[in-house]
Scaffold this active site. Sequence first.
Site, short mmCIF file in Angstrom:
data_model
loop_
_atom_site.label_atom_id
_atom_site.label_comp_id
_atom_site.label_asym_id
_atom_site.label_seq_id
_atom_site.Cartn_x
_atom_site.Cartn_y
_atom_site.Cartn_z
N GLY A 72 5.87 6.05 1.54
CA GLY A 72 6.33 5.73 2.88
C GLY A 72 7.09 6.89 3.48
O GLY A 72 7.82 7.60 2.78
N ASP A 251 10.90 -5.82 -5.45
CA ASP A 251 11.36 -4.50 -5.87
C ASP A 251 12.14 -3.83 -4.76
O ASP A 251 12.84 -2.85 -5.00
CB ASP A 251 10.18 -3.62 -6.27
CG ASP A 251 10.63 -2.27 -6.81
OD1 ASP A 251 11.51 -2.26 -7.70
OD2 ASP A 251 10.11 -1.23 -6.35
N HIS A 275 14.19 -1.26 -6.72
CA HIS A 275 13.34 -0.24 -6.09
C HIS A 275 12.92 0.82 -7.12
O HIS A 275 13.21 2.01 -6.98
CB HIS A 275 14.04 0.41 -4.91
CG HIS A 275 13.07 1.04 -3.94
ND1 HIS A 275 13.38 1.22 -2.61
CD2 HIS A 275 11.81 1.54 -4.09
CE1 HIS A 275 12.36 1.81 -2.00
NE2 HIS A 275 11.39 2.00 -2.88
N GLY A 277 9.58 1.06 -8.23
CA GLY A 277 8.13 1.18 -8.28
C GLY A 277 7.66 2.60 -8.55
O GLY A 277 6.65 2.80 -9.23
#
Length: 316
Positions: A72, A251, A275, A277
């Site tokens: 992202g 997550d 978080h 991942g």
Amino acid sequence: MTSDVWLPIPPAEFQELPQGLDYLFWDGGQEFPGDPADCAVYVVPYMKRQQVKVRPLAEMRNVRLIQTLTAGVDDMIAAIGLIAPGVPLCNARGVHEASTAELALTLTLASLRGIPGFVRAQQREHWEGGFRPALADKSVLIVGYGAIGAAIEDRLAPFELARVARVARSGRASARGPVLPLTELPNLLPEADVVILSTPLTDTTRGLVDAEFLARMKDGALLVNVARGPVVDTKALLGELETGRLTAALDVTDPEPLPAGHPLWQVPGVLISPHVGGPTSAFLPRARRLVTEQLKRFVNQEPLRNVILTTGSTDN
């Protein structure tokens, strides 16, 4: 012509960086490694707060490429006004698919099979048997079918699912079947036992999972979010979790990091990971390969990979 490259990974850890550039290490520390005005390529520090990532942008008047190490790029887009026009912004497609897809599957299986409850029972030295839901025979809806969404489906393939539905911003064909547009969500949500969010955070997807979205999910369904926290309306999700109608595995959260005392920590039926991942042993080798390839393309004036937008372009 400026030739400084700011890297958040020490240059010595790369094997084949192209010649002709000056490599400086900066991982978000207070002191810049050089004059930001001399930076030609900015590889954005990984796992840093947004204010750290964007801090040098206003002074990077001669930057010609910005490369993130995240899938992202919402943090950088939020500061797009600080960047001179004509600068390509590239994401890290190819870096995080494997580890994020692994986590999506882990969260799904752990939630369905009741692993958090087993851990708590183990801490009490208490044996708790009984039937739990299986992933087999379930219907799964993947919301956000880019590289990560496709990688998630690859890992779901052996689990004898009844159905996988795929949704993205616009409809198209894929190797595994049709990808439907977001407008089809109202029809798909009532049929899904598991809804996995892997969509980027954009103006379209911010708050996508609102009260109406959640109300359309079937009783007992599981929501898995490995996308971005603000894709989900936290207040609306809390309302569903408190009734026990839905469960969730997250997550990412909004706010993030999730502060102590936030009701998400204690609400029933939710599994939270912080978080994680992307940050696994798979990250560094893939990040180094991507950065090396991009820099070779930059030096040789070849088309760059993973261009999300070019600043100041009306085509964005």
